[in-house]
Design a protein around this motif. Structure first.
Motif, PDB file in Angstrom:
ATOM      1  N   ALA A 110     -39.515  35.999 -28.416  1.00 33.75           N
ATOM      2  CA  ALA A 110     -38.777  37.052 -27.782  1.00 33.75           C
ATOM      3  C   ALA A 110     -37.421  36.906 -28.281  1.00 33.75           C
ATOM      4  O   ALA A 110     -36.692  37.773 -28.827  1.00 33.75           O
ATOM      5  CB  ALA A 110     -38.539  36.815 -26.360  1.00 33.75           C
ATOM      6  N   PHE A 111     -36.663  35.716 -28.405  1.00 31.71           N
ATOM      7  CA  PHE A 111     -35.591  35.741 -29.094  1.00 31.71           C
ATOM      8  C   PHE A 111     -35.463  35.835 -30.593  1.00 31.71           C
ATOM      9  O   PHE A 111     -34.294  36.245 -30.979  1.00 31.71           O
ATOM     10  CB  PHE A 111     -34.766  34.414 -28.583  1.00 31.71           C
ATOM     11  N   ALA A 112     -36.378  35.558 -31.287  1.00 30.04           N
ATOM     12  CA  ALA A 112     -36.567  35.706 -32.609  1.00 30.04           C
ATOM     13  C   ALA A 112     -36.623  37.095 -33.101  1.00 30.04           C
ATOM     14  O   ALA A 112     -35.929  37.637 -33.861  1.00 30.04           O
ATOM     15  CB  ALA A 112     -37.965  35.071 -33.336  1.00 30.04           C
ATOM     16  N   VAL A 113     -37.148  38.046 -32.091  1.00 31.40           N
ATOM     17  CA  VAL A 113     -37.149  39.428 -32.331  1.00 31.40           C
ATOM     18  C   VAL A 113     -35.567  39.952 -32.137  1.00 31.40           C
ATOM     19  O   VAL A 113     -35.121  40.728 -33.271  1.00 31.40           O
ATOM     20  CB  VAL A 113     -38.105  40.192 -31.559  1.00 31.40           C
ATOM     21  N   ILE A 114     -35.025  39.222 -31.161  1.00 33.26           N
ATOM     22  CA  ILE A 114     -33.337  39.788 -31.043  1.00 33.26           C
ATOM     23  C   ILE A 114     -32.557  39.253 -32.249  1.00 33.26           C
ATOM     24  O   ILE A 114     -31.670  39.916 -33.036  1.00 33.26           O
ATOM     25  CB  ILE A 114     -32.994  39.294 -29.778  1.00 33.26           C
ATOM     26  N   ALA A 115     -32.941  37.999 -32.732  1.00 32.57           N
ATOM     27  CA  ALA A 115     -32.163  37.409 -33.768  1.00 32.57           C
ATOM     28  C   ALA A 115     -32.461  38.155 -35.034  1.00 32.57           C
ATOM     29  O   ALA A 115     -31.529  38.294 -35.855  1.00 32.57           O
ATOM     30  CB  ALA A 115     -32.473  35.856 -33.954  1.00 32.57           C
ATOM     31  N   ALA A 116     -33.594  38.717 -35.349  1.00 32.42           N
ATOM     32  CA  ALA A 116     -33.706  39.330 -36.638  1.00 32.42           C
ATOM     33  C   ALA A 116     -32.977  40.774 -36.564  1.00 32.42           C
ATOM     34  O   ALA A 116     -32.547  41.038 -37.450  1.00 32.42           O
ATOM     35  CB  ALA A 116     -35.434  39.497 -36.657  1.00 32.42           C
ATOM     36  N   ALA A 117     -33.188  41.365 -35.491  1.00 32.50           N
ATOM     37  CA  ALA A 117     -32.430  42.527 -35.154  1.00 32.50           C
ATOM     38  C   ALA A 117     -30.583  42.414 -35.444  1.00 32.50           C
ATOM     39  O   ALA A 117     -30.167  42.985 -36.149  1.00 32.50           O
ATOM     40  CB  ALA A 117     -32.618  43.328 -33.785  1.00 32.50           C
TER      41      ALA A 117
END
Length: 259
Positions: A116-123
């Protein structure tokens, strides 16, 4: 006589993609409802980088020197803060304990949170990198794509450190206090304020055991060198290794409960 009774440890559940995906979906759904947190994560690093560019508008060379390092540092810091507070809420609200009594295992939870936080980190990394390389005019001699990948790795390092360090806080105020304790010494010694070769030898040696040092080194090499050399590979490997180590420590502390 009967052997002494030993409390059995709950069996370790293998990671299940469906449970992991459900965890990641739940965390992303919670984050999507928290607009202030989303604004902090997605907009704060670009705003800080824009401010830095305006600050050095008469000296583009200074921005070219400091910009790459801060492109790695700002996402790391914001993801550390957001992740540590989010995980602390899970612990203190009892959500984590309730989940651990279900078939959801520690691995499912940890990987789900990480995804979940990887998605936010990528954005976050995409926005910050696009702004810095595009409108702000950062000079990049190497690959802009690799710069983006390095920014994501920096964000993921902040996420992993936040997941781990949340175990050492009982309140959100204590979680905020972790930021200066865990990150400010790294910021001071990573080479952005003073070149490391001019530091006292003891401080330089201390900097070599801090993961932020290798984030800064990697970002600097990606903007000044056209080829990927063994030093860049070393920096990326160390950042990745520190991320995995922090995730492992987070898994160990995942059952920790605060009174």
């Amino acid at each position: 006589g009967h052997p002494p009774h030993v409390a059995a440890c709950p069996p370790a559940h293998p990671i299940d993609p469906s449970r992991t995906g459900a965890t990641a979906e739940r965390v992303l759904r919670q984050l999507s409802r928290d607009r202030r947190t989303l604004a902090l994560v997605l907009l704060l690093p670009p705003v800080l980088l824009l401010t830095l560019r305006l600050l050095f508008h008469r000296s583009p060379a200074t921005f070219d020197r400091a910009g790459p390092a801060l492109l790695g540092i700002f996402p790391l810091m914001t993801m550390f803060f957001v992740t540590s507070v989010a995980m602390l809420r899970e612990r203190t609200s009892g959500t984590l304990e309730r989940l651990l009594t279900t078939p959801v295992g520690r691995g499912d939870l940890l990987v789900g949170y990480g995804l979940a936080f990887a998605v936010i980190a990528a954005a976050q990394a995409a926005l910050a990198t696009a702004l810095t390389v595009g409108p702000l005019g950062l000079t990049v001699r190497g690959s802009a794509a690799l710069l983006f990948v390095a920014a994501i790795l920096s964000s993921l390092l902040g996420t992993a450190l936040g997941l781990w360090m949340s175990a050492f806080a009982r309140t959100e105020f204590e979680a905020v206090q972790l930021i200066p304790a865990a990150l400010i010494p790294q910021f001071m010694l990573c080479g952005i304020l003073v070149p490391r070769h001019t530091m006292l030898p003891a401080l330089d040696r201390l900097a070599t055991v801090m993961p932020m040092t290798y984030v800064v080194d990697a970002m600097a090499r990606l903007t000044t060198m056209r080829n990927v050399d063994r030093w860049l590979a070393r920096d990326i490997t160390i950042v990745t290794g520190c991320t995995l180590a922090a995730l492992g420590l987070a898994a160990v502390t995942l059952r920790r409960r605060h009174p």
